[in-house]
Design an enzyme around this catalytic site. Structure first.
Site, PDB file in Angstrom:
ATOM      1  N   SER A 337      15.635   5.338  23.092  1.00 58.96           N
ATOM      2  CA  SER A 337      16.353   5.769  24.301  1.00 58.96           C
ATOM      3  C   SER A 337      17.136   6.942  23.856  1.00 58.96           C
ATOM      4  CB  SER A 337      17.021   4.908  25.026  1.00 58.96           C
ATOM      5  OG  SER A 337      18.087   4.372  24.096  1.00 58.96           O
ATOM      6  N   TYR A 338      17.901   7.580  24.463  1.00 66.04           N
ATOM      7  CA  TYR A 338      18.399   8.930  24.273  1.00 66.04           C
ATOM      8  C   TYR A 338      19.529   8.407  23.212  1.00 66.04           C
ATOM      9  CZ  TYR A 338      20.523  13.509  24.691  1.00 66.04           C
ATOM     10  OH  TYR A 338      21.118  14.647  24.635  1.00 66.04           O
ATOM     11  N   PRO A 339      19.506   9.389  22.205  1.00 69.36           N
ATOM     12  CA  PRO A 339      20.441   8.792  21.036  1.00 69.36           C
ATOM     13  C   PRO A 339      22.103   9.505  21.049  1.00 69.36           C
ATOM     14  CG  PRO A 339      19.020  10.722  20.201  1.00 69.36           C
ATOM     15  CD  PRO A 339      18.603  10.267  21.561  1.00 69.36           C
TER      16      PRO A 339
END
Lengths: 611, 286
Positions: A337-339
């Site tokens: 997922s978006y880091p």
């Protein structure tokens, strides 16, 4: 209906198109060889659309001073705080710009697919500006923002079902920051470079452009490094003494136990000797307490950006900038997922079982995942949420990674599985004995359930056995001795310590910590030693000392953290960009004038360190 | 003079004849609040005991005690003055930094989640080491068990009465709370000379002046600036009114959807995607 979709990088564009189309889209070339165009059909809210998906490569436009101010001799430096700016598209991005213009002319709607963070919103507005100039019909009703935290079919479809207008406030916060960084950076860099570049002994410290540069975020970061270095050099070591008691138990079980003095240590030798003598005269020890209480070692909290950076730095020895670069790549490929997130709590009904199930395929942690699935994931909940993205987690099993990508991915998976599993449980035994009036204790640990520890090698919990003696038991310890030691200075800052300090004092955001840390190294203001800890360079020390002599606020975090707080206010609508800009420009202009007037102090400090 | 002696006896304080004589001399003819005897006691409390013995080093009870280092117990009561004290259970350097306000909390910050944040090293209970004098001879005493009536702020010049039996080893008295009664008093010039910062600095051989002249430490952050940023804002006031190609969803509906749809199952897509990415990579030579 033709819809132009623009992502932040080609990788993301490709995968978003793949997810939306559920199959490979048609690909054609744009005017930029690094940014392809993907076409496919899609139904948005019942309307049939031809989707044209392309990308930029990060920021498309930059700001600079108007040409008459670009020459260094062109104006008194202080005017840079008020000089007009212009927005331009750098030459190497002209092709991307032309591609967008060409495609935009044929489309009726525009959807922004840049990363869902502040910079992404700002890049989105750059895209909007370029497209609208080419096609004025793309007014506010025709421009949309897709919101997503991972590149998967469900997230992409969800984003398309829930399109929203882009948020100008967030873009304004970024524009404000970048204007301030430009003005402040340029003013101080010109000041220092023009005064100092002719001085022979400073020449080795100019960067590759021949500049002695300054940035208002890097400087407090450097300030922390210098502060710690100075703490260490000022530190005064002190001798101390302590009493150690060791006993070889035969009953109830054979064990060698080391007891720790409850006084810990004393900083006067005579005092310690006196007590030691008393103990030696009557060395009989009596067990005064044996407490056993349950103890657990908590599984980690769900992972946010700062945790990822700190863990990767400490455990994998990968620095923060590299970690984030890898994480971005894994995200674009739909693996995580978006880091960039500040959230460390999973929303309810997040669909964890499905995510855990993805990992069953792994030959390494598959069994653990299988077991976890049966028990049911139970994540620990943190307290932070940025309302935009969930904690960092793996999306699917990735068998084909190698090198550092594989290691970072593994860290994320193991951390995820650990947070969903259970705390490790055990029993702690504390055995207390008394010798004359002095008390000593030994701690034991029995681990009854390892739980998360089985998948998380980054935490250590070591068992230690202590015999179960009964209270009142008396014995003569095998050995009572007095030992000496010396206090030692704190350690130099590791990258993970520095990130913790930046977070604590509000310097930078989760998206920029790594960058500032890298910048102070590339500018040679500080460097990492063999132990991966930061030492200030000579020029770094000189700069901090010099600016401290002029105005201590410059290397302290407060100025910058106030700026960051004001940027947050712009994002959240509490303040507008113009007010914050004016306030901060006035602030820094004042400091600049002070620095200019007292530049000799900077010179003196730099001389001191570069002799 | 007898009255002064009685006043002291009332407080259980033993004062040598020489000292009484000096006190009597000082106090007679002077003015002040309270009776002559009371004022004499106050004068004694707030005087540096050394000032009573300027002429010669008299032989006092302490003289005998100090000569006979092999005794392990003192059986007599002693009235002494605290010259200075310090806490030997903790490092002097940190104590000094804190006293002159040069202790930077940033030194406690660590990126290691294992270590509790902002905790320095563990310490045991306090042990004060006192430098005592009877005006003629000096002796050290350690706080063998915590004495609540003493603290690091007990002023130099404070008079104390030591109550037997007192443990005595290697030239140091070992005191528990039963061994000591704090009478009180303070002496200005001793407070100056033996202020904590001077005691600590001289022990460490530190340049106190330089330390005090150095910049004060980085202040702790203002908590208000560290609240978590919210990216997602209230959206779209006029969304419903817009004429456009897409039927515009309500901003609130989006918020509600976020919580629910963030993990919506789409098994077909997943199964497809699992193979698709590989195919696509092969096909796309990117």
């Amino acid at each position: 209906m033709r819809v132009l979709n623009v992502a932040e990088k080609n990788d993301a564009a490709k995968n978003i198109a793949l997810c939306a189309n559920r199959g490979p889209p048609n690909r054609r070339e744009g005017l930029s060889q690094y940014n392809k165009i993907y076409e496919f059909q899609y139904q948005i809210n019942g309307h049939q659309c031809t989707m044209i998906m392309t990308s930029v490569s990060g920021h498309l436009l930059t700001q600079d001073f108007s040409p008459q101010y670009r020459q260094w001799q062109s104006c008194p430096i202080v005017e840079l705080f008020d000089a007009p700016l212009q927005t331009i598209c750098p030459p190497n991005y002209q092709n991307i710009k032309r591609t967008l213009e060409r495609e935009a002319r044929t489309c009726q709607q525009l959807i922004i697919w840049t990363d869902c963070d502040r910079e992404g919103e700002n890049i989105g507005y750059e895209v909007i500006e370029v497209c609208r100039a080419a096609n004025p019909r793309l007014g506010p009703q025709h421009v949309w923002r897709a919101r997503f935290s991972e590149i998967t079919p469900q997230a992409v479809n969800n984003a398309l079902r829930n399109l929203v207008p882009p948020d100008e406030r967030i873009s304004n916060a970024v524009a404000c920051r970048s204007e301030l960084d430009l003005r402040i950076g340029a003013a101080f860099t010109r000041l220092m470079t023009m005064r100092f570049r002719e001085i022979a002994q400073y020449k080795p410290f100019l960067n590759e452009k021949g500049l002695l540069s300054y940035g208002s975020c890097q400087f407090p970061t450097l300030g922390f490094v210098v502060e710690r270095y100075k703490e260490i050099s000022r530190f005064i070591r002190e001798d101390f003494w302590k009493i150690k008691v060791t006993h070889e138990f035969k009953k109830p079980e054979k064990a060698r136990v080391e007891f720790h003095w409850q006084r810990v240590r004393l900083f006067d030798q005579l005092c310690c000797e006196v007590i030691f003598d008393i103990c030696k005269e009557r060395p009989e020890a009596t067990v005064t307490g044996l407490t056993e209480k349950p103890k657990s070692k908590w599984r980690p909290l769900p992972m946010d950006t700062i945790e990822l950076e700190k863990l990767a730095s400490r455990m994998l020895k990968i620095n923060a900038k590299e970690t984030m670069r890898i994480a971005e790549k894994l995200y674009s490929q739909g693996l995580i997922s978006y880091p960039r997130t500040e959230t460390n709590i999973f929303p309810k009904d997040f669909g964890l079982p499905n995510l855990v199930q993805q990992q069953i395929a792994s030959p390494v942690w598959g069994a653990f995942a299988q077991n976890l699935l049966q028990l049911g994931p139970n994540p620990r909940a943190g307290k932070k949420s940025d309302q935009a993205h969930p904690p960092i987690h793996p999306l699917k099993f990735a068998p084909n990674l190698a090198g550092n990508e594989k290691r970072v991915y593994e860290l994320i998976v193991r951390h995820f599985l650990a947070t969903c599993s259970g705390d490790a449980k055990g029993f702690e035994t504390i055995l207390t004995i008394q010798i004359t009036e002095e008390f000593f204790q030994a701690d034991g640990l029995v681990i009854t359930e390892r739980n998360y520890l089985d998948v998380y090698p980054y935490d250590k919990w070591e068992a230690k056995t202590i015999p179960h003696c009964s209270v009142g038991l008396k014995f003569i310890p095998t050995r009572i001795e007095m030992a000496a030691g010396q206090t030692s200075p704190p350690a130099l800052l590791s990258e993970s310590d520095l990130i913790a300090l930046m977070e604590k004092h509000g310097i930078g955001t989760d998206a920029t910590h790594a960058e500032h840390i890298e910048t102070i190294q590339t500018r040679q203001y500080a460097g990492m030693n063999d132990d991966r800890r930061f030492t200030p360079g000579r020029i770094g020390m000189g700069l901090v000392d010099g600016y401290d002599a002029i105005d201590r606020a410059m290397s302290r975090p407060h100025l910058r953290s106030q700026l960051e707080a004001s940027l947050k206010d712009i994002c959240e609508g509490r303040r507008n960009k113009a007010d914050v800009l004016q306030e901060q420009i006035d602030n820094y202009r004042g400091i600049f004038l002070q620095a200019q007037a007292q530049i000799q102090k900077l010179r003196d400090a730099l001389d001191r360190y570069t002799q | 003079m007898q009255q002064i002696k009685n006043e002291f006896r009332k407080r259980n304080v033993q004062v040598p004849e020489e000292v009484l004589a000096v006190l009597h001399q000082e106090i007679t003819g002077s003015r002040g609040v309270g009776t002559l005897e009371q004022r004499a006691v106050e004068l004694w409390k707030n005087a540096d005991l050394r000032s009573f013995y300027q002429a010669h080093a008299a032989s006092t009870p302490l003289t005998k005690i100090l000569q006979n280092k092999s005794t392990t117990k003192i059986g007599e009561s002693l009235c002494l003055q605290i010259d200075s004290l310090r806490d030997v259970s903790r490092p002097a350097y940190q104590q000094l930094q804190k006293v002159i306000n040069r202790f930077g909390e940033n030194v406690l910050v660590t990126g290691d989640a294992e270590t509790a944040p902002n905790k320095s090293e563990p310490t045991g209970k306090r042990m004060l080491l006192l430098n005592l004098t009877d005006g003629s001879k000096d002796i050290q005493a350690m706080e063998y068990q915590v004495i609540k009536t003493l603290s690091i702020d007990t002023p130099p010049g404070t008079k104390v009465r030591l109550i037997p039996p007192i443990m005595f080893r290697k030239g140091i008295l070992l005191l528990t709370s039963e061994n000591i009664h704090v009478i009180g008093g303070q002496v200005a010039c001793l407070q100056e000379k033996f202020a904590q910062k001077r005691v600590l600095a001289s022990l460490l051989n530190a340049d106190l002046d330089a330390m005090e002249k150095a910049a004060p430490p980085c202040p702790p952050p203002n908590q208000a600036t560290n609240s978590v940023v919210g990216l997602r804002q209230v959206v779209v006031q006029n969304a419903g009114n817009q004429q456009n190609g897409f039927d515009d969803p309500d901003g609130d509906a989006f918020l509600a959807n976020v919580a629910v749809n963030w993990g919506e199952d789409d098994p077909d897509a997943d199964a497809f995607l699992a193979g698709a990415l590989d195919d696509f990579d092969r096909l796309s030579q990117n």
